[in-house]
Design a protein around this motif. Structure first.
Motif, PDB file in Angstrom:
ATOM      1  N   LEU A 189       0.840  -1.195   0.000  1.00 48.16           N
ATOM      2  CA  LEU A 189       0.000   0.000   0.000  1.00 48.16           C
ATOM      3  C   LEU A 189       0.881   1.252   0.000  1.00 48.16           C
ATOM      4  N   TYR A 190       0.511   2.226  -0.825  1.00 53.30           N
ATOM      5  CA  TYR A 190       1.335   3.444  -0.918  1.00 53.30           C
ATOM      6  C   TYR A 190       0.443   4.653  -1.152  1.00 53.30           C
ATOM      7  N   VAL A 191       0.736   5.722  -0.465  1.00 52.32           N
ATOM      8  CA  VAL A 191       0.022   6.987  -0.627  1.00 52.32           C
ATOM      9  C   VAL A 191       1.018   8.014  -1.149  1.00 52.32           C
ATOM     10  N   LYS A 675       0.069  11.725   4.764  1.00 53.18           N
ATOM     11  CA  LYS A 675       0.188  10.434   4.085  1.00 53.18           C
ATOM     12  C   LYS A 675       0.057   9.287   5.083  1.00 53.18           C
ATOM     13  N   GLU A 676       0.653   9.458   6.266  1.00 54.22           N
ATOM     14  CA  GLU A 676       0.583   8.413   7.297  1.00 54.22           C
ATOM     15  C   GLU A 676      -0.858   8.194   7.765  1.00 54.22           C
ATOM     16  N   ALA A 679      -2.676   6.301   5.055  1.00 50.82           N
ATOM     17  CA  ALA A 679      -2.164   4.929   5.023  1.00 50.82           C
ATOM     18  C   ALA A 679      -2.712   4.106   6.180  1.00 50.82           C
TER      19      ALA A 679
END
Length: 708
Positions: A189-191, A675-676, A679
């Protein structure tokens, strides 16, 4: 002669043919009659997942284990709980099968070094920590775990504990593999920064706009005619919303009440009134309760607050021999008698030394002998604290010389430190101050020293005789006869008409799965569900079904297979949405006719009003005073400033709006943190989404309805 010779030469083959034919016919008839297969033994086949069979006996063993764990928590097994445990166990088995296949594909394993860490002493698995925690302190008891492992490795633990440990280790390995697989997926998974910025703006960018709206309710429903084309157009556009996750049924039913009548209640009351008189005169109350009570329970002393509300205050203010009742409670007529009263200590202070069975290789007799020997040493003057440090398996209390916090007559320790097992606190309350006793509990043998006894508390022993209020055979016969009469009058087309004629209101059961246990208003309706899965649309139930105190007659109205449902199956369900779409076309036409000029002029022409709105964000698309309007707010954020929009059909009506302006938030200062957060949200959903994806791609033949 030629014919006879021919027959003699070929008689063996002819007989073999006819015997074989007869045998085959017999087998086929048995197969047809039993519904099974000669070439495949499916009597134990609960399900088939991607070609792999799930045996019923293995599944049932897991289900029984889950049920026992639930019962050990003091919970009763209602039909709803049973159904919940069946579904939970099924999901566990299904997920394990699906994950195992995926794990094999990518070649994930648990190595020896990993296994040694999981069951080792330094950092054991959380499940091991929970199992070997001190019951008083909740801390991991390393010494007790070491003793257990030593007993397993030496072969002294016994066959059953050794097998249980082996099964536990296997489950631990499989769980570790599953964790690795999920981690492998979630690590992908990536943002990116653009997603983080978009999310920030969606939550913080503000819009100010004005709108006018024509409500769908402004057009009466009876003024709208829905055509097949309307239904088809809506269905085609929203088809993917009607995906049925599993096979289900719809049916309607009527019930005939067989609950206890007033006559039944009077008869039960008279019976219990006689019992009350006999109970008052009884000289052996314990025996009287065991003989006459429906719920058999030994008489025990109880403190205030532990009796039922109807008895608690009354019995603590009454004299010995007082009889209360009859009274009705939870569907039972009851009579209660104050059998005895006593005053005892309010709290007891003890020390203990625990000798667990693991220390003697599972040998109960050796554990008791060891506890008796330690008691003799203490009676002879040996230091209790030293012996506790040396021998006690309860290392938490051993470090304090065996000390246990004070506890009351129910074993509840002071300071909210939990509760002791009944065997311990009952033995301690019966013993004299200063004495040393031995008591057995689920943890092993306790050598207990009574340090102190403080205060006093009043306890009462109350005997309760209960008799359930049930319907008489007369009441049941009348309800059943009415059900039979109604059933006999039915055809596939007159269910509603006959129900109306009899003054009955049919109830509907929609999207009933094959393993459903209950229906609206009915707790245990497995028989009706089984019938529904054998019936065709329009079929009337083959008999009058009894569910609790109701007699039920049903008619199957829909069969919904797994997958995208056909239009006919959901036509009634989508009718309000289709009607709203048709109304939207009429309201849009009204707005189109009024187009031109400002929003105030348009509102005046259509008979609406202009409503100003401020501080709405894209992430929370609620129009104040109305409801969530996703399509409308989405259109607002995509529109230029000061331009009157085209009509937009929303949830509540058709809107026309004009944007006054946007207020952009300050530039994002911490993209990494944003982003965290995104995620983390994705991670929380990932496991359930992963399992759903595996289920969607799996080929599952589910036969659970045949077994439960």
């Amino acid at each position: 002669m030629g014919i006879m010779g021919f027959l003699r030469e070929r008689m063996g083959k002819i007989l073999a043919f006819f015997i074989g034919f007869a045998l085959l016919a017999f087998i086929v008839s048995e197969v047809v009659r039993s519904g099974g297969s000669f070439f495949r033994d499916d009597s134990n086949e609960l399900a088939v997942v991607n070609g792999e069979k799930v045996p019923y006996d293995k599944f049932n063993a897991k289900l029984e284990q889950a049920s026992q764990q639930f019962k050990q928590q003091g919970q009763s097994m209602s039909p709803q709980i049973t159904s919940y445990l069946q579904e939970t166990t099924w999901n566990q088995v299904l997920s394990q099968l699906l994950l195992t296949k995926e794990i094999e594909k990518v070649g994930l394993v648990v190595g020896d070094d990993e296994m040694n860490v999981m069951i080792g002493d330094n950092n054991p698995d959380p499940q091991i920590v929970r199992q070997f925690s001190d019951p008083q302190t909740g801390q991991f008891d390393r010494a007790r775990y070491d003793q257990f492992k030593a007993a397993i490795q030496s072969g002294k633990a016994g066959a059953e504990p050794t097998k249980a440990w082996g099964d536990f280790v296997i489950d631990l390995i499989e769980a570790k593999k599953a964790t690795k697989y999920v981690t492998l997926v979630t690590n992908g998974l990536y943002v990116n920064s653009l997603e983080a910025t978009d999310d920030y703006e969606a939550k913080n960018k503000l819009v100010k706009f004005k709108y006018t709206m024509l409500d769908y309710a402004s057009i009466p429903d009876d003024k709208v005619t829905l055509t097949d084309g309307d239904y088809s157009a809506y269905y085609d556009e929203h088809k993917n919303q009607f995906k049925n996750p599993q096979d289900s049924r719809n049916f309607e039913y009527v019930s005939f009440n067989a609950a206890p009548s007033k006559e039944d209640s009077v008869a039960a009351m008279q019976q219990v009134e006689k019992l009350a008189a006999d109970f008052k005169a009884s000289t052996n109350d314990s025996l009287f309760v065991q003989i006459n009570a429906e719920t058999k329970a030994p008489l025990a002393f109880q403190r205030k607050g532990t009796l039922s509300p109807k008895l608690d205050t009354t019995m603590f203010n009454a004299a010995k021999g007082f009889v209360y009742g009859p009274y009705l409670e939870n569907g039972n007529y009851k009579v209660a008698k104050l059998v005895d009263v006593k005053t005892t200590f309010d709290s007891v202070k003890t020390k203990h030394i625990l000798i667990d069975l693991a220390s003697t290789g599972g040998n109960d007799a050796k554990a008791k002998a060891k506890a008796d020997s330690i008691k003799k040493l203490i009676d002879g003057g040996k230091s209790f604290a030293e012996l506790a440090t040396t021998f006690s398996a309860d290392k938490g209390s051993a470090a304090k010389g065996g000390d246990i916090p004070s506890f009351d007559a129910n074993g509840v320790m002071g300071g909210g430190q939990g509760a002791l097992v009944p065997e311990y606190y009952n033995a301690a309350f019966k013993a004299a101050k200063g004495s040393v006793i031995v008591a057995k509990s689920q943890f092993g043998y306790h050598v207990i020293k009574i340090e102190d006894q403080k205060g006093s508390v009043k306890l009462v022993k109350v005997g309760v005789v209960d008799k359930p209020l049930t319907a008489s055979s007369k009441t049941q016969t009348i309800a059943y006869s009415n059900g039979q009469k109604f059933l006999a009058s039915l055809t596939p087309d007159n269910f509603e008409a006959e129900a109306k004629k009899e003054g009955l209101k049919p109830r509907t059961a929609e999207d009933v799965t094959a393993i459903a246990s209950g229906l609206p208003g009915l707790d245990n309706a497995r028989e009706i569900v089984r019938w529904a899965y054998k019936a065709e649309v329009g079929d009337i139930s083959d008999k009058v079904y009894q569910v609790g105190d109701q007699y039920i007659v049903a008619r199957l109205t829909a069969i919904k297979p797994k997958g995208i449902l056909p239009l006919e199956a959901i036509k009634k369900q989508i009718e309000p949405a289709v009607r709203a779409e048709v109304k939207a076309k009429q309201l849009k036409a009204k707005f189109d006719a009024a187009a031109g000029g400002s929003i105030e002029q348009i509102a005046q022409k259509v008979g609406g009003k202009v409503v100003p709105v401020e501080n709405v964000v894209f992430a929370n698309p609620i129009i104040p005073g109305l409801s969530a309007e996703y399509k409308v707010i989405g259109s607002v954020f995509g529109s230029p400033v000061s331009k009157v929009s085209k009509p937009v059909d929303g949830t509540q009506g058709v809107y026309v709006f004009v944007v006054d302006g946007f207020t952009n938030p300050p530039a994002i200062t911490n993209v990494i943190k944003q982003k965290e957060q995104i995620a983390q949200t994705m991670l929380q959903r990932s496991q359930s989404v992963l399992f759903d994806a595996l289920k969607d791609n799996a080929i599952v033949k589910d036969n659970r309805a045949k077994f439960f």
